[in-house]
Enzyme design. Structure first.
Site, PDB file in Angstrom:
ATOM      1  N   ASN A  10       0.862  -1.178   0.000  1.00  0.00           N
ATOM      2  CA  ASN A  10       0.000   0.000   0.000  1.00  0.00           C
ATOM      3  C   ASN A  10       0.901   1.231   0.000  1.00  0.00           C
ATOM      4  OD1 ASN A  10      -1.847   1.999   0.479  1.00  0.00           O
ATOM      5  ND2 ASN A  10      -2.704   1.098   2.339  1.00  0.00           N
ATOM      6  N   ARG A  94      -2.607  -2.193  -3.465  1.00  0.00           N
ATOM      7  CA  ARG A  94      -3.825  -1.414  -3.225  1.00  0.00           C
ATOM      8  C   ARG A  94      -3.778  -0.170  -4.111  1.00  0.00           C
ATOM      9  NH1 ARG A  94      -5.551   2.217   1.962  1.00  0.00           N
ATOM     10  NH2 ARG A  94      -7.614   2.690   1.181  1.00  0.00           N
ATOM     11  N   HIS A 183     -12.761   2.981   0.127  1.00  0.00           N
ATOM     12  CA  HIS A 183     -12.780   1.949   1.185  1.00  0.00           C
ATOM     13  C   HIS A 183     -13.499   0.688   0.708  1.00  0.00           C
ATOM     14  CE1 HIS A 183     -12.779   5.451   4.313  1.00  0.00           C
ATOM     15  NE2 HIS A 183     -11.542   4.980   4.215  1.00  0.00           N
ATOM     16  N   ARG A 244     -11.599  15.834   7.703  1.00  0.00           N
ATOM     17  CA  ARG A 244     -12.360  16.220   6.511  1.00  0.00           C
ATOM     18  C   ARG A 244     -13.784  16.583   6.884  1.00  0.00           C
ATOM     19  NH1 ARG A 244     -11.009  10.876   3.638  1.00  0.00           N
ATOM     20  NH2 ARG A 244      -8.738  11.004   3.579  1.00  0.00           N
ATOM     21  N   GLU A 388      -8.206  -5.121   5.448  1.00  0.00           N
ATOM     22  CA  GLU A 388      -8.054  -4.825   4.024  1.00  0.00           C
ATOM     23  C   GLU A 388      -6.897  -5.608   3.407  1.00  0.00           C
ATOM     24  OE1 GLU A 388      -9.253  -0.390   3.240  1.00  0.00           O
ATOM     25  OE2 GLU A 388      -8.583  -0.566   5.289  1.00  0.00           O
TER      26      GLU A 388
END
Ligand code: ADP
Length: 400
Positions: A10, A94, A183, A244, A388
């Site tokens: 990743n 990823r 996601h 965010r 993940e």
């Protein structure tokens, strides 16, 4: 089941996370993180299973050097976990944005690299870094098969009415402006796991997954297909997140530019990095551990922040219940979803109309799959730790 070791990579703009996972036992053989690639103060953290964690401070000029260091460490005679690179059967990458070209994971070829490059526009911070990771691995392991697993792919099943924005249609045609969602690997992993735990067919269920981490998103999965998700063209839309903003009136951007004498880019930076629970709490913290402590001490800033966060999640649950004409199971996952019982209780307090009752004893359990609703609860509620990397490793093995 094949018995190979899969290296999951990743890549961020200056970082690289990795895990080596055995496909048969699904155990993590080693994992680690390279930080500050290309900048001063480079550092690699390496944890072999059952061994000691090791930190190496060393400059890494670029991602190729970082991948080189990872491979050297994994095959090191003393601290390594495999004898040679031949014992790494595949690499799973990823990739953040697959645009509309990728509705599933794929084996990486030159054409695939070109198609990922085409999506750089849509994720200018992430996709170029992901591509650098792919190229670095190809250079050092030219014969090893590699797969690309996209954050957006799971959401490609959304119907048009869910992914279109109410703006001139030609913006979709010309620039591909639409909801993509992120996601996806986590939403897929957690929703499949929920069906498994319920011993029900995935295709028979209406599932809502709340992925609540620093980045947070929620998705609706009806009869085995994702039908809506809260992140949009970019990961800025939807829930209130660590830093965010999530949803807001788009006119706020111009209003703030005028009031603060700032450019659109500067305001977007505020919306990405200084907003969310950090901004709402008046700059106190983006971390729910700090927020919960302050909430329990009666701090008004923490109280308004946690209430607003939970309310937004509950509002989306309501919207997605409507989108699916019902819901059978709601799942919480990621940093906050897995570790913060208070947030789950606060969200559930809005959901009495779904017949939800939480079992507060179960709600306090951590680190495993737990049904946190009572047997009487009409809608089931689970905490399911996301994984993940394992999902990427599984997809990779399935493809090669
Ligand atoms: P991301 O992967 O998006 O960076 P994570 O899924 O790791 O985010 O979630 C990070 C958030 O999870 C932290 O900001 C923190 O608020 C929350 N978190 C992690 N551990 C705990 C804990 N033990 N108790 C409460 N909150 C936690």
């Amino acid at each position: 089941m094949k018995d190979i070791n899969v290296l999951v990579i990743n890549c961020g703009s200056s970082s690289l996370k990795f895990q080596l996972i055995n496909s048969k036992s699904e155990e993590v053989i080693a994992k680690g993180l390279c930080e500050r690639i290309g900048i001063e103060g480079g550092k690699m953290t390496y944890s072999p299973a059952g061994g000691e964690k090791k930190e190496t401070v060393t400059p890494m000029k670029n991602h190729t050097q970082a991948v080189g260091l990872v491979l050297d460490t994994l095959t090191d005679a003393e601290i390594g976990v495999v004898k040679s690179l031949d014992e790494i059967g595949a690499v799973g990458h990823r990739i953040v944005h697959g645009g509309e070209d990728f509705a599933s994971s794929t084996i990486i070829t030159q054409e695939v690299i070109k198609a990922i490059e085409k999506c750089n526009d849509l994720a200018p911070l992430h996709n170029p870094a992901n591509l650098i990771g792919i190229r670095a691995c190809m250079e050092l392991m030219p014969k090893t098969p590699m797969a690309a697993v996209f954050d957006t792919a799971f959401h490609q099943t959304m119907p048009e009415e869910a992914y279109l924005y109410g703006i001139p249609y030609r913006y979709y045609e010309d620039y591909k402006i639409r909801r993509y969602g992120f996601h996806g690997t986590s939403h897929s992993y957690v929703s499949h796991r929920a069906a498994e735990l319920l011993k029900r067919e995935y295709e028979d269920l209406k599932i809502i997954v709340c992925h609540l981490g620093n980045g947070a998103s929620i998705s609706a999965i009806k009869n085995g297909r994702c039908v809506d998700t809260s992140m949009g063209l970019t990961p800025l839309e939807g829930l209130i997140m660590g830093t965010r903003s999530g949803d807001l009136d788009p006119a706020i951007i111009e209003f703030l530019c005028n009031k603060e004498g700032k450019s659109v880019n500067e305001i977007l930076n505020v919306l990405n990095k200084e907003s969310g629970v950090l901004g709402l709490s008046g700059g106190f913290s983006s971390d729910f551990r700090d927020l919960e402590k302050a909430y329990r001490a009666g701090d008004p800033a923490a109280i308004r922040t946690m209430k607003a966060f939970a309310y937004r999640v509950a509002k989306y649950v309501g919207a997605y219940t409507a989108a699916m004409n019902g819901v059978d199971v709601i799942c919480f996952t990621a940093g906050i979803g897995e570790n913060n019982p208070l947030t789950r209780t606060m969200v559930a307090s809005h959901l009495g109309y779904l017949g939800i009752e939480l079992d507060e004893e179960a709600n306090a359990i951590r680190g495993e799959d737990v049904l946190i609703s009572t047997p009487e609860s009409r809608t089931k509620v689970f905490v399911i730790p996301t994984n993940e990397e394992l999902a990427i490793a599984r997809e990779t093995v399935a493809l090669i």
